[in-house]
Design an enzyme around this catalytic site. Structure first.
Site, short mmCIF file in Angstrom:
data_model
loop_
_atom_site.label_atom_id
_atom_site.label_comp_id
_atom_site.label_asym_id
_atom_site.label_seq_id
_atom_site.Cartn_x
_atom_site.Cartn_y
_atom_site.Cartn_z
N THR A 160 0.82 -1.22 0.00
CA THR A 160 0.00 0.00 0.00
C THR A 160 0.85 1.27 0.00
OG1 THR A 160 -1.50 1.29 1.40
CG2 THR A 160 -0.14 -0.29 2.52
N TYR A 184 -1.60 0.08 10.00
CA TYR A 184 -1.88 -0.65 8.76
C TYR A 184 -0.67 -0.56 7.83
CZ TYR A 184 -3.71 -1.26 4.03
OH TYR A 184 -3.88 -1.64 2.73
#
Ligand code: UDP
Length: 370
Positions: A160, A184
Protein backbone atom coordinates in the site's frame (compact mmCIF):
# COMPACT_ATOMS: atom_id res chain seq x y z
CA UNK A 1 -3.44 -38.74 -15.33
CA UNK A 2 -4.18 -39.04 -19.07
CA UNK A 3 -7.26 -38.31 -21.18
CA UNK A 4 -9.65 -40.42 -23.26
CA UNK A 5 -11.04 -38.56 -26.25
CA UNK A 6 -14.82 -38.65 -26.55
CA UNK A 7 -16.90 -36.94 -29.19
CA UNK A 8 -17.76 -33.96 -27.05
CA UNK A 9 -15.08 -33.81 -24.39
CA UNK A 10 -11.98 -35.42 -23.10
CA UNK A 11 -12.40 -37.13 -19.76
CA UNK A 12 -9.51 -37.81 -17.44
CA UNK A 13 -8.62 -41.32 -16.32
CA UNK A 14 -7.35 -41.59 -12.75
CA UNK A 15 -5.42 -44.59 -11.54
CA UNK A 16 -3.96 -45.71 -8.23
CA UNK A 17 -4.95 -45.84 -4.59
CA UNK A 18 -6.54 -42.35 -4.48
CA UNK A 19 -8.30 -42.61 -7.82
CA UNK A 20 -11.84 -42.13 -6.50
CA UNK A 21 -10.90 -39.15 -4.38
CA UNK A 22 -9.03 -37.55 -7.26
CA UNK A 23 -12.00 -38.04 -9.62
CA UNK A 24 -14.18 -36.33 -7.03
CA UNK A 25 -11.73 -33.44 -6.60
CA UNK A 26 -11.38 -33.01 -10.34
CA UNK A 27 -15.16 -32.96 -10.79
CA UNK A 28 -15.68 -30.47 -7.98
CA UNK A 29 -12.96 -28.24 -9.40
CA UNK A 30 -14.75 -28.38 -12.76
CA UNK A 31 -17.96 -27.31 -11.09
CA UNK A 32 -16.23 -24.53 -9.19
CA UNK A 33 -14.67 -23.02 -12.29
CA UNK A 34 -18.08 -23.13 -13.92
CA UNK A 35 -16.80 -25.09 -16.86
CA UNK A 36 -17.43 -28.34 -18.62
CA UNK A 37 -14.57 -30.84 -18.76
CA UNK A 38 -11.83 -29.13 -20.69
CA UNK A 39 -9.04 -30.99 -22.46
CA UNK A 40 -6.64 -28.19 -21.53
CA UNK A 41 -7.40 -28.41 -17.78
CA UNK A 42 -4.37 -30.55 -17.05
CA UNK A 43 -2.10 -27.87 -18.46
CA UNK A 44 -3.63 -24.92 -16.66
CA UNK A 45 -1.49 -23.55 -13.85
CA UNK A 46 -3.06 -22.84 -10.50
CA UNK A 47 -2.46 -19.67 -8.52
CA UNK A 48 -3.25 -19.54 -4.80
CA UNK A 49 -5.22 -16.34 -4.14
CA UNK A 50 -5.48 -15.43 -0.47
CA UNK A 51 -8.43 -13.16 0.13
CA UNK A 52 -10.01 -14.36 -3.12
CA UNK A 53 -13.45 -13.87 -1.54
CA UNK A 54 -12.77 -10.19 -0.92
CA UNK A 55 -13.07 -7.08 -3.08
CA UNK A 56 -9.74 -7.00 -4.90
CA UNK A 57 -9.08 -10.75 -4.62
CA UNK A 58 -12.35 -11.67 -6.34
CA UNK A 59 -11.59 -9.34 -9.25
CA UNK A 60 -8.10 -10.88 -9.44
CA UNK A 61 -9.63 -14.36 -9.66
CA UNK A 62 -11.76 -13.23 -12.60
CA UNK A 63 -8.71 -11.76 -14.36
CA UNK A 64 -6.62 -14.87 -13.68
CA UNK A 65 -9.29 -17.15 -15.11
CA UNK A 66 -9.56 -14.94 -18.20
CA UNK A 67 -5.77 -15.18 -18.58
CA UNK A 68 -5.86 -19.00 -18.54
CA UNK A 69 -4.97 -19.73 -14.90
CA UNK A 70 -7.02 -21.50 -12.26
CA UNK A 71 -7.39 -19.23 -9.21
CA UNK A 72 -7.63 -21.20 -5.97
CA UNK A 73 -9.20 -18.97 -3.33
CA UNK A 74 -7.91 -19.31 0.23
CA UNK A 75 -10.08 -17.22 2.54
CA UNK A 76 -11.28 -17.30 6.15
CA UNK A 77 -14.59 -15.62 5.18
CA UNK A 78 -14.21 -13.33 8.19
CA UNK A 79 -14.50 -10.32 5.87
CA UNK A 80 -14.86 -12.13 2.53
CA UNK A 81 -17.95 -13.56 0.85
CA UNK A 82 -18.48 -17.13 -0.36
CA UNK A 83 -20.74 -15.68 -3.08
CA UNK A 84 -17.74 -13.83 -4.49
CA UNK A 85 -15.82 -17.06 -5.23
CA UNK A 86 -16.96 -17.71 -8.80
CA UNK A 87 -13.90 -18.43 -10.86
CA UNK A 88 -12.12 -21.41 -9.30
CA UNK A 89 -11.95 -23.76 -6.32
CA UNK A 90 -12.46 -22.52 -2.77
CA UNK A 91 -10.44 -23.49 0.31
CA UNK A 92 -11.57 -22.06 3.62
CA UNK A 93 -8.81 -21.40 6.13
CA UNK A 94 -6.97 -18.96 8.34
CA UNK A 95 -3.58 -17.63 7.29
CA UNK A 96 -2.14 -18.41 10.70
CA UNK A 97 -3.06 -22.09 10.37
CA UNK A 98 0.14 -23.57 8.97
CA UNK A 99 -1.16 -27.14 8.79
CA UNK A 100 -4.15 -26.02 6.71
CA UNK A 101 -1.90 -24.02 4.38
CA UNK A 102 0.41 -27.03 3.93
CA UNK A 103 -2.60 -29.16 3.02
CA UNK A 104 -3.79 -26.64 0.41
CA UNK A 105 -0.33 -26.26 -1.17
CA UNK A 106 -0.03 -30.06 -1.31
CA UNK A 107 -3.48 -30.50 -2.86
CA UNK A 108 -3.30 -27.79 -5.52
CA UNK A 109 0.43 -27.42 -6.25
CA UNK A 110 0.07 -23.73 -7.21
CA UNK A 111 2.82 -22.17 -9.30
CA UNK A 112 2.46 -18.82 -7.51
CA UNK A 113 0.74 -17.01 -4.66
CA UNK A 114 -1.21 -13.76 -4.89
CA UNK A 115 -1.58 -12.52 -1.36
CA UNK A 116 -4.48 -10.10 -0.83
CA UNK A 117 -5.89 -11.25 2.51
CA UNK A 118 -5.38 -8.54 5.13
CA UNK A 119 -7.05 -6.22 7.54
CA UNK A 120 -7.06 -2.88 5.75
CA UNK A 121 -8.78 -0.15 7.73
CA UNK A 122 -6.51 2.73 8.61
CA UNK A 123 -8.74 4.01 11.43
CA UNK A 124 -9.14 0.58 13.04
CA UNK A 125 -5.39 0.02 12.86
CA UNK A 126 -4.84 3.10 15.01
CA UNK A 127 -7.15 1.76 17.70
CA UNK A 128 -6.26 -1.95 17.50
CA UNK A 129 -2.64 -2.11 16.30
CA UNK A 130 -2.16 -5.58 17.78
CA UNK A 131 -4.77 -6.97 15.39
CA UNK A 132 -2.81 -5.63 12.43
CA UNK A 133 0.57 -6.90 13.57
CA UNK A 134 -0.80 -10.32 14.50
CA UNK A 135 -3.06 -10.87 11.53
CA UNK A 136 -1.25 -9.07 8.70
CA UNK A 137 2.34 -9.73 9.69
CA UNK A 138 1.89 -13.04 11.55
CA UNK A 139 -0.45 -14.44 8.89
CA UNK A 140 1.78 -13.35 6.02
CA UNK A 141 4.87 -14.84 7.63
CA UNK A 142 3.08 -18.18 8.06
CA UNK A 143 1.95 -18.07 4.43
CA UNK A 144 5.43 -17.18 3.16
CA UNK A 145 7.00 -20.02 5.15
CA UNK A 146 4.41 -22.47 3.83
CA UNK A 147 5.00 -21.30 0.24
CA UNK A 148 8.76 -21.76 0.56
CA UNK A 149 8.32 -25.19 2.17
CA UNK A 150 6.10 -26.19 -0.77
CA UNK A 151 8.71 -24.85 -3.21
CA UNK A 152 6.20 -22.31 -4.54
CA UNK A 153 8.58 -19.40 -5.00
CA UNK A 154 6.67 -16.82 -6.99
CA UNK A 155 4.86 -14.43 -4.71
CA UNK A 156 2.75 -11.36 -5.48
CA UNK A 157 1.98 -9.14 -2.54
CA UNK A 158 -0.60 -6.39 -2.19
CA UNK A 159 1.10 -3.59 -0.31
CA UNK A 160 0.00 0.00 0.00
CA UNK A 161 0.90 3.63 -0.48
CA UNK A 162 0.23 3.92 3.27
CA UNK A 163 3.78 2.56 3.69
CA UNK A 164 5.06 5.96 2.47
CA UNK A 165 3.31 8.03 5.11
CA UNK A 166 2.76 11.78 4.95
CA UNK A 167 5.38 13.37 2.72
CA UNK A 168 4.25 16.92 2.14
CA UNK A 169 2.75 17.10 -1.31
CA UNK A 170 5.33 15.05 -3.18
CA UNK A 171 4.49 12.53 -5.87
CA UNK A 172 5.58 9.21 -4.45
CA UNK A 173 7.62 6.81 -6.52
CA UNK A 174 8.96 3.39 -5.61
CA UNK A 175 12.21 4.81 -4.26
CA UNK A 176 10.50 7.30 -1.93
CA UNK A 177 11.33 6.60 1.72
CA UNK A 178 8.74 4.64 3.69
CA UNK A 179 7.61 6.27 6.92
CA UNK A 180 4.12 4.88 7.63
CA UNK A 181 2.01 6.91 10.05
CA UNK A 182 -0.51 4.20 10.88
CA UNK A 183 -0.30 0.57 12.00
CA UNK A 184 -1.88 -0.65 8.76
CA UNK A 185 0.94 0.88 6.69
CA UNK A 186 3.56 -0.28 9.19
CA UNK A 187 2.29 -3.86 9.03
CA UNK A 188 2.48 -3.86 5.23
CA UNK A 189 5.99 -2.41 5.24
CA UNK A 190 7.08 -5.18 7.62
CA UNK A 191 5.77 -7.81 5.20
CA UNK A 192 7.77 -6.20 2.39
CA UNK A 193 10.88 -6.61 4.58
CA UNK A 194 10.05 -10.26 5.24
CA UNK A 195 9.81 -10.90 1.49
CA UNK A 196 13.25 -9.38 0.93
CA UNK A 197 14.78 -11.54 3.65
CA UNK A 198 13.14 -14.66 2.22
CA UNK A 199 14.43 -13.84 -1.22
CA UNK A 200 17.97 -13.57 0.15
CA UNK A 201 17.70 -16.80 2.15
CA UNK A 202 15.34 -18.93 0.02
CA UNK A 203 15.23 -17.33 -3.43
CA UNK A 204 11.57 -16.36 -3.05
CA UNK A 205 10.95 -14.17 -6.09
CA UNK A 206 8.31 -11.57 -5.48
CA UNK A 207 6.45 -8.63 -6.92
CA UNK A 208 5.24 -6.03 -4.45
CA UNK A 209 2.40 -3.79 -5.61
CA UNK A 210 1.86 -0.63 -3.60
CA UNK A 211 -1.76 0.31 -4.20
CA UNK A 212 -3.09 3.79 -4.10
CA UNK A 213 -6.90 4.09 -3.67
CA UNK A 214 -8.71 1.23 -5.33
CA UNK A 215 -12.25 1.93 -6.56
CA UNK A 216 -14.89 0.80 -9.05
CA UNK A 217 -16.24 -2.66 -9.78
CA UNK A 218 -16.36 -5.32 -12.49
CA UNK A 219 -18.29 -3.64 -15.35
CA UNK A 220 -20.04 -7.00 -15.99
CA UNK A 221 -21.38 -6.93 -12.44
CA UNK A 222 -20.18 -10.41 -11.42
CA UNK A 223 -18.21 -9.07 -8.46
CA UNK A 224 -17.90 -5.75 -6.68
CA UNK A 225 -17.04 -3.98 -3.45
CA UNK A 226 -19.01 -5.05 -0.40
CA UNK A 227 -17.36 -4.44 2.95
CA UNK A 228 -19.03 -4.75 6.31
CA UNK A 229 -18.42 -2.38 7.90
CA UNK A 230 -17.73 -0.04 4.98
CA UNK A 231 -15.14 2.67 5.58
CA UNK A 232 -14.09 3.75 2.07
CA UNK A 233 -15.07 7.05 0.54
CA UNK A 234 -16.75 6.08 -2.73
CA UNK A 235 -19.02 3.26 -1.45
CA UNK A 236 -19.99 5.39 1.56
CA UNK A 237 -20.88 8.26 -0.75
CA UNK A 238 -23.01 5.99 -2.93
CA UNK A 239 -24.74 4.60 0.16
CA UNK A 240 -25.52 8.15 1.28
CA UNK A 241 -26.98 8.95 -2.15
CA UNK A 242 -29.07 5.76 -2.09
CA UNK A 243 -30.36 6.66 1.37
CA UNK A 244 -28.86 3.49 2.84
CA UNK A 245 -27.01 5.54 5.44
CA UNK A 246 -26.98 9.05 6.81
CA UNK A 247 -24.93 11.85 5.32
CA UNK A 248 -21.27 11.25 4.57
CA UNK A 249 -18.86 12.87 6.99
CA UNK A 250 -15.95 14.54 5.22
CA UNK A 251 -12.96 13.92 7.47
CA UNK A 252 -11.53 17.42 7.72
CA UNK A 253 -11.45 20.42 5.37
CA UNK A 254 -8.48 22.15 6.96
CA UNK A 255 -5.67 20.23 5.26
CA UNK A 256 -2.96 22.01 3.31
CA UNK A 257 -4.55 21.31 -0.09
CA UNK A 258 -6.33 23.69 -2.53
CA UNK A 259 -9.83 22.95 -1.14
CA UNK A 260 -8.74 21.78 2.31
CA UNK A 261 -9.75 18.12 1.85
CA UNK A 262 -7.36 15.18 1.47
CA UNK A 263 -6.08 14.18 -1.94
CA UNK A 264 -5.89 10.58 -3.16
CA UNK A 265 -4.96 8.80 -6.38
CA UNK A 266 -7.81 6.47 -7.40
CA UNK A 267 -7.26 3.40 -9.58
CA UNK A 268 -9.95 1.14 -11.07
CA UNK A 269 -9.96 -2.33 -9.52
CA UNK A 270 -9.96 -3.98 -12.96
CA UNK A 271 -6.86 -2.03 -14.00
CA UNK A 272 -5.25 -2.95 -10.70
CA UNK A 273 -5.80 -6.68 -11.14
CA UNK A 274 -4.59 -6.53 -14.75
CA UNK A 275 -1.27 -5.38 -13.30
CA UNK A 276 -1.21 -8.51 -11.11
CA UNK A 277 -1.53 -10.79 -14.12
CA UNK A 278 1.32 -8.85 -15.76
CA UNK A 279 3.29 -9.23 -12.51
CA UNK A 280 2.75 -12.97 -12.60
CA UNK A 281 4.04 -13.11 -16.15
CA UNK A 282 7.02 -11.01 -15.06
CA UNK A 283 7.84 -13.63 -12.42
CA UNK A 284 7.32 -16.47 -14.89
CA UNK A 285 9.84 -14.77 -17.19
CA UNK A 286 12.39 -14.90 -14.33
CA UNK A 287 12.94 -11.18 -14.25
CA UNK A 288 13.65 -11.10 -10.51
CA UNK A 289 11.86 -9.28 -7.72
CA UNK A 290 10.45 -5.78 -8.08
CA UNK A 291 8.28 -3.14 -6.41
CA UNK A 292 5.64 -1.31 -8.45
CA UNK A 293 3.31 1.51 -7.48
CA UNK A 294 -0.22 1.17 -8.83
CA UNK A 295 -1.92 4.53 -9.24
CA UNK A 296 -2.45 6.92 -12.11
CA UNK A 297 -0.40 9.93 -11.06
CA UNK A 298 -3.54 12.11 -10.79
CA UNK A 299 -4.83 13.17 -7.40
CA UNK A 300 -8.42 14.10 -6.52
CA UNK A 301 -9.62 15.75 -3.33
CA UNK A 302 -12.59 14.45 -1.36
CA UNK A 303 -14.56 17.45 -2.59
CA UNK A 304 -13.71 16.68 -6.21
CA UNK A 305 -14.88 13.09 -5.72
CA UNK A 306 -18.16 14.43 -4.30
CA UNK A 307 -18.60 16.69 -7.34
CA UNK A 308 -17.93 13.89 -9.81
CA UNK A 309 -20.37 11.65 -7.99
CA UNK A 310 -23.11 14.20 -8.34
CA UNK A 311 -22.40 14.49 -12.06
CA UNK A 312 -22.33 10.69 -12.62
CA UNK A 313 -25.35 9.76 -10.51
CA UNK A 314 -27.42 12.93 -10.90
CA UNK A 315 -27.77 13.06 -7.14
CA UNK A 316 -26.26 15.46 -4.65
CA UNK A 317 -24.25 13.57 -2.04
CA UNK A 318 -25.63 14.39 1.42
CA UNK A 319 -22.58 15.29 3.48
CA UNK A 320 -21.28 17.27 6.42
CA UNK A 321 -17.81 18.37 7.45
CA UNK A 322 -16.34 16.55 10.41
CA UNK A 323 -13.06 16.23 12.27
CA UNK A 324 -9.90 14.78 10.77
CA UNK A 325 -9.59 10.98 10.94
CA UNK A 326 -6.50 9.88 12.87
CA UNK A 327 -3.89 8.29 10.60
CA UNK A 328 -4.98 10.08 7.39
CA UNK A 329 -2.23 11.50 5.17
CA UNK A 330 -2.79 14.87 3.46
CA UNK A 331 -1.94 13.73 -0.05
CA UNK A 332 -1.06 10.38 -1.59
CA UNK A 333 -0.34 10.49 -5.31
CA UNK A 334 1.58 7.87 -7.22
CA UNK A 335 4.47 8.08 -9.60
CA UNK A 336 3.43 5.01 -11.63
CA UNK A 337 5.67 5.15 -14.66
CA UNK A 338 7.59 2.05 -13.58
CA UNK A 339 4.59 -0.28 -13.92
CA UNK A 340 3.72 1.25 -17.26
CA UNK A 341 7.25 1.09 -18.65
CA UNK A 342 8.40 -2.25 -17.24
CA UNK A 343 5.18 -4.27 -17.10
CA UNK A 344 3.45 -2.59 -20.02
CA UNK A 345 0.56 -1.73 -17.69
CA UNK A 346 -2.12 0.58 -19.09
CA UNK A 347 -4.74 1.82 -16.60
CA UNK A 348 -7.51 2.11 -19.19
CA UNK A 349 -10.52 2.47 -16.90
CA UNK A 350 -9.12 4.66 -14.12
CA UNK A 351 -11.01 7.90 -14.76
CA UNK A 352 -13.00 9.10 -11.79
CA UNK A 353 -16.23 9.00 -13.82
CA UNK A 354 -15.71 5.39 -14.93
CA UNK A 355 -14.82 4.24 -11.40
CA UNK A 356 -17.85 5.94 -9.90
CA UNK A 357 -20.24 4.77 -12.63
CA UNK A 358 -19.09 1.12 -12.37
CA UNK A 359 -19.32 1.30 -8.58
CA UNK A 360 -22.77 2.92 -8.83
CA UNK A 361 -24.06 0.15 -11.15
CA UNK A 362 -22.78 -2.55 -8.77
CA UNK A 363 -24.12 -0.65 -5.81
CA UNK A 364 -27.64 -0.55 -7.21
CA UNK A 365 -27.81 -4.15 -8.46
CA UNK A 366 -25.15 -6.26 -6.85
CA UNK A 367 -24.55 -7.57 -3.36
CA UNK A 368 -23.56 -10.77 -1.58
CA UNK A 369 -25.67 -12.46 1.05
CA UNK A 370 -23.34 -15.24 2.10
N1 UDP B 1 -13.00 9.96 3.76
C1 UDP B 1 -13.94 10.85 4.23
N2 UDP B 1 -15.08 10.33 4.81
C2 UDP B 1 -15.31 9.00 4.92
C3 UDP B 1 -14.34 8.09 4.39
C4 UDP B 1 -13.20 8.61 3.83
O1 UDP B 1 -13.76 12.05 4.18
O2 UDP B 1 -16.35 8.61 5.47
C5 UDP B 1 -11.76 10.49 3.17
C6 UDP B 1 -10.51 10.05 3.91
O3 UDP B 1 -10.22 10.95 4.95
C7 UDP B 1 -9.47 10.06 2.80
C8 UDP B 1 -10.26 9.71 1.54
O4 UDP B 1 -11.62 9.95 1.86
O5 UDP B 1 -8.95 11.35 2.63
C9 UDP B 1 -10.11 8.28 1.15
O6 UDP B 1 -10.35 7.47 2.28
P1 UDP B 1 -10.59 5.91 2.17
O7 UDP B 1 -10.96 5.43 3.54
O8 UDP B 1 -11.54 5.62 1.08
O9 UDP B 1 -9.18 5.34 1.74
P2 UDP B 1 -7.72 5.51 2.41
O10 UDP B 1 -7.09 6.68 1.72
O11 UDP B 1 -7.88 5.69 3.89
O12 UDP B 1 -7.03 4.24 2.05
Amino acid sequence: MYHIQHECASLPVFAGRHAIRRVYEWASDQKAVGGSPDPMREDMDKVLVTGGAGYIGSHACKALKAAGFIPVTFDSLVTGWRDAVKFGPFEEGDLQDRARLDEVFEKHQPIAVMHFAALSQVGESMVEPGLYWRHNVGGSLTLIEAAVAADCKKFIFSSTCATYGDQDNVVLDESSPQYPINAYGASKRAIEDILRDFEAAHDLKHVIFRYFNVAGADPEGEVGEFHQPETHLIPLMLDAIAGKRAALTVFGDDYDTPDGTCIRDYVHVCDLVDAHVLGLKWLQANKGSRVFNLGTGSGFSVREVLDHSRAVTNHVVPHEIGARRPGDCTKLVSGSSRAMEELGWKPKRSTLDKMISDAWRWHQNGHYSN
